[in-house]
Motif scaffolding. Structure first.
Motif, PDB file in Angstrom:
ATOM      1  N   LYS A   9       0.828  -1.208   0.000  1.00  9.54           N
ATOM      2  CA  LYS A   9       0.000   0.000   0.000  1.00  9.54           C
ATOM      3  C   LYS A   9       0.861   1.257   0.000  1.00  9.54           C
ATOM      4  CE  LYS A   9      -4.049  -2.100   2.073  1.00  9.54           C
ATOM      5  NZ  LYS A   9      -4.830  -2.299   3.279  1.00  9.54           N
ATOM      6  N   ALA A  10       1.961   1.224   0.764  1.00  4.95           N
ATOM      7  CA  ALA A  10       2.858   2.380   0.814  1.00  4.95           C
ATOM      8  C   ALA A  10       3.513   2.618  -0.548  1.00  4.95           C
ATOM      9  CB  ALA A  10       3.923   2.184   1.882  1.00  4.95           C
ATOM     10  N   SER A  11       3.792   1.550  -1.279  1.00  6.59           N
ATOM     11  CA  SER A  11       4.436   1.698  -2.589  1.00  6.59           C
ATOM     12  C   SER A  11       3.489   2.312  -3.608  1.00  6.59           C
ATOM     13  CB  SER A  11       4.941   0.349  -3.094  1.00  6.59           C
ATOM     14  OG  SER A  11       3.885  -0.449  -3.567  1.00  6.59           O
ATOM     15  N   LYS A  12       2.196   2.229  -3.373  1.00  5.57           N
ATOM     16  CA  LYS A  12       1.209   2.768  -4.308  1.00  5.57           C
ATOM     17  C   LYS A  12       0.721   4.167  -3.913  1.00  5.57           C
ATOM     18  CE  LYS A  12       1.437  -0.763  -6.832  1.00  5.57           C
ATOM     19  NZ  LYS A  12       2.371  -0.644  -7.918  1.00  5.57           N
ATOM     20  N   THR A  13       1.170   4.662  -2.760  1.00  3.39           N
ATOM     21  CA  THR A  13       0.761   5.982  -2.302  1.00  3.39           C
ATOM     22  C   THR A  13       1.729   7.029  -2.825  1.00  3.39           C
ATOM     23  OG1 THR A  13      -0.103   5.002  -0.275  1.00  3.39           O
ATOM     24  CG2 THR A  13       0.247   7.381  -0.258  1.00  3.39           C
ATOM     25  N   VAL A  14       1.210   8.013  -3.514  1.00  2.00           N
ATOM     26  CA  VAL A  14       2.034   9.086  -4.054  1.00  2.00           C
ATOM     27  C   VAL A  14       2.135  10.198  -3.016  1.00  2.00           C
ATOM     28  CG1 VAL A  14       2.253  10.796  -5.902  1.00  2.00           C
ATOM     29  CG2 VAL A  14       1.304   8.537  -6.385  1.00  2.00           C
ATOM     30  N   VAL A  15       3.374  10.557  -2.681  1.00  2.00           N
ATOM     31  CA  VAL A  15       3.600  11.626  -1.724  1.00  2.00           C
ATOM     32  C   VAL A  15       4.338  12.745  -2.436  1.00  2.00           C
ATOM     33  CG1 VAL A  15       4.700  12.269   0.462  1.00  2.00           C
ATOM     34  CG2 VAL A  15       3.750   9.977   0.174  1.00  2.00           C
ATOM     35  N   ASN A  16       3.720  13.910  -2.490  1.00  2.00           N
ATOM     36  CA  ASN A  16       4.347  15.058  -3.124  1.00  2.00           C
ATOM     37  C   ASN A  16       5.239  15.730  -2.086  1.00  2.00           C
ATOM     38  OD1 ASN A  16       5.097  17.232  -4.579  1.00  2.00           O
ATOM     39  ND2 ASN A  16       3.016  17.928  -5.083  1.00  2.00           N
ATOM     40  N   GLU A  17       6.547  15.576  -2.258  1.00  2.00           N
ATOM     41  CA  GLU A  17       7.519  16.093  -1.298  1.00  2.00           C
ATOM     42  C   GLU A  17       7.536  17.635  -1.284  1.00  2.00           C
ATOM     43  OE1 GLU A  17       9.873  14.196   0.587  1.00  2.00           O
ATOM     44  OE2 GLU A  17       8.800  12.390  -0.005  1.00  2.00           O
ATOM     45  N   ASN A  18       7.465  18.246  -2.451  1.00  2.00           N
ATOM     46  CA  ASN A  18       7.596  19.701  -2.548  1.00  2.00           C
ATOM     47  C   ASN A  18       6.229  20.344  -2.707  1.00  2.00           C
ATOM     48  OD1 ASN A  18      10.347  19.217  -2.556  1.00  2.00           O
ATOM     49  ND2 ASN A  18      10.451  19.118  -4.777  1.00  2.00           N
ATOM     50  N   LYS A  19       5.531  20.498  -1.613  1.00  2.00           N
ATOM     51  CA  LYS A  19       4.215  21.107  -1.672  1.00  2.00           C
ATOM     52  C   LYS A  19       4.379  22.621  -1.829  1.00  2.00           C
ATOM     53  CE  LYS A  19      -0.225  21.187   0.506  1.00  2.00           C
ATOM     54  NZ  LYS A  19      -1.072  20.762   1.583  1.00  2.00           N
ATOM     55  N   ILE A  20       3.576  23.158  -2.705  1.00  2.00           N
ATOM     56  CA  ILE A  20       3.645  24.587  -2.982  1.00  2.00           C
ATOM     57  C   ILE A  20       2.704  25.312  -2.029  1.00  2.00           C
ATOM     58  CG2 ILE A  20       3.281  26.380  -4.731  1.00  2.00           C
ATOM     59  CD1 ILE A  20       3.570  24.040  -6.794  1.00  2.00           C
ATOM     60  N   GLY A  21       3.245  26.276  -1.302  1.00  2.00           N
ATOM     61  CA  GLY A  21       2.414  27.090  -0.412  1.00  2.00           C
ATOM     62  C   GLY A  21       1.697  28.156  -1.210  1.00  2.00           C
ATOM     63  N   ARG A  22       0.565  28.599  -0.705  1.00  2.00           N
ATOM     64  CA  ARG A  22      -0.221  29.568  -1.470  1.00  2.00           C
ATOM     65  C   ARG A  22       0.512  30.888  -1.676  1.00  2.00           C
ATOM     66  NH1 ARG A  22      -5.309  31.354   0.166  1.00  2.00           N
ATOM     67  NH2 ARG A  22      -4.598  33.324   0.551  1.00  2.00           N
ATOM     68  N   ASN A  23       1.465  31.239  -0.790  1.00  2.00           N
ATOM     69  CA  ASN A  23       2.201  32.493  -0.940  1.00  2.00           C
ATOM     70  C   ASN A  23       3.565  32.308  -1.606  1.00  2.00           C
ATOM     71  OD1 ASN A  23       0.315  34.362   0.138  1.00  2.00           O
ATOM     72  ND2 ASN A  23       0.738  33.521   2.171  1.00  2.00           N
ATOM     73  N   ASP A  24       3.865  31.084  -2.056  1.00  2.00           N
ATOM     74  CA  ASP A  24       5.130  30.828  -2.766  1.00  2.00           C
ATOM     75  C   ASP A  24       5.008  31.300  -4.204  1.00  2.00           C
ATOM     76  OD1 ASP A  24       6.170  29.623  -0.512  1.00  2.00           O
ATOM     77  OD2 ASP A  24       5.707  27.577  -1.174  1.00  2.00           O
ATOM     78  N   PRO A  25       6.172  31.563  -4.844  1.00  2.00           N
ATOM     79  CA  PRO A  25       6.122  31.921  -6.268  1.00  2.00           C
ATOM     80  C   PRO A  25       5.534  30.765  -7.075  1.00  2.00           C
ATOM     81  CG  PRO A  25       8.313  32.323  -5.353  1.00  2.00           C
ATOM     82  CD  PRO A  25       7.524  31.594  -4.316  1.00  2.00           C
ATOM     83  N   CYS A  26       4.765  31.079  -8.093  1.00  2.00           N
ATOM     84  CA  CYS A  26       4.117  30.060  -8.917  1.00  2.00           C
ATOM     85  C   CYS A  26       5.175  29.285  -9.714  1.00  2.00           C
ATOM     86  CB  CYS A  26       3.115  30.709  -9.874  1.00  2.00           C
ATOM     87  SG  CYS A  26       2.075  29.484 -10.688  1.00  2.00           S
ATOM     88  N   PRO A  27       5.065  27.958  -9.740  1.00  2.00           N
ATOM     89  CA  PRO A  27       6.060  27.152 -10.459  1.00  2.00           C
ATOM     90  C   PRO A  27       6.000  27.325 -11.982  1.00  2.00           C
ATOM     91  CG  PRO A  27       4.304  25.752  -9.603  1.00  2.00           C
ATOM     92  CD  PRO A  27       4.075  27.129  -9.061  1.00  2.00           C
TER      93      PRO A  27
END
Length: 165
Positions: free
Chosen positions: A134-152
């Motif tokens: 189950k852990a191998s199938k869970t996608v974890v986004n390491e670099n979450k963008i904060g609402r006040n961060d510059p847009c990627p």
């Protein structure tokens, strides 16, 4: 023509003429018998040929080749399936943890719920492997963008005013 190619051609032809449900019914019955036998003989490396397995489990060499195709990723030393013929000796040295994991991945509940697994893994160990799966199938986004961060996207605006709207 190699046996692996015969297997893939046979699947296409079988499904075309008899239907996918009929194929899976016949294949899964044969597969379940072979796995039950191999799991009951745990710890023993089975050396055999495709023809011998086909005869033992009353199937065709093509269907047994499909079984070998399915178990190949769970072997200690995977085979080059293109080189396997009906009379080639194969060694079924199984990595049981990998096999259980791969059965979970294939959603083959008729295989990972076989009673022979009780003699190989404790219920706790099986739950541990299920948790790893189950852990191998869970996608974890390491670099979450904060609402006040510059847009990627590179616009120079804050994320909340650009792509995060």
């Amino acid at each position: 023509m190699g046996l692996y190619k015969q297997w893939t051609d046979m699947v296409v032809d079988y499904v075309k003429h008899k239907g996918e449900d009929a194929f899976w019914k016949e294949y899964s019955e044969m597969e379940e018998k072979i796995y039950a036998n191999l799991l009951a003989e745990r710890g023993k490396v089975r050396k055999t040929t495709i023809n011998e397995l086909a005869e033992e489990f009353k199937s065709t060499p093509e269907f047994v080749m499909g079984f070998v195709d399915g178990i190949n990723d769970s072997l200690v030393e995977p085979m080059d399936l293109e080189k396997v013929e009906a009379d080639t000796e194969i060694s079924l040295s199984i990595d049981y943890e990998k096999l259980y994991f791969n059965m979970l991945d294939a959603k083959a509940d008729y295989l990972y719920n076989l009673p022979q697994w009780d003699g190989i893994f404790s219920p706790e160990k099986r739950k541990e492997i299920q948790k790893e799966y189950k852990a191998s199938k869970t996608v974890v986004n390491e670099n979450k963008i904060g609402r006040n961060d510059p847009c990627p996207c590179g616009s120079g605006k804050k994320y909340k005013k650009c792509c995060g709207k």
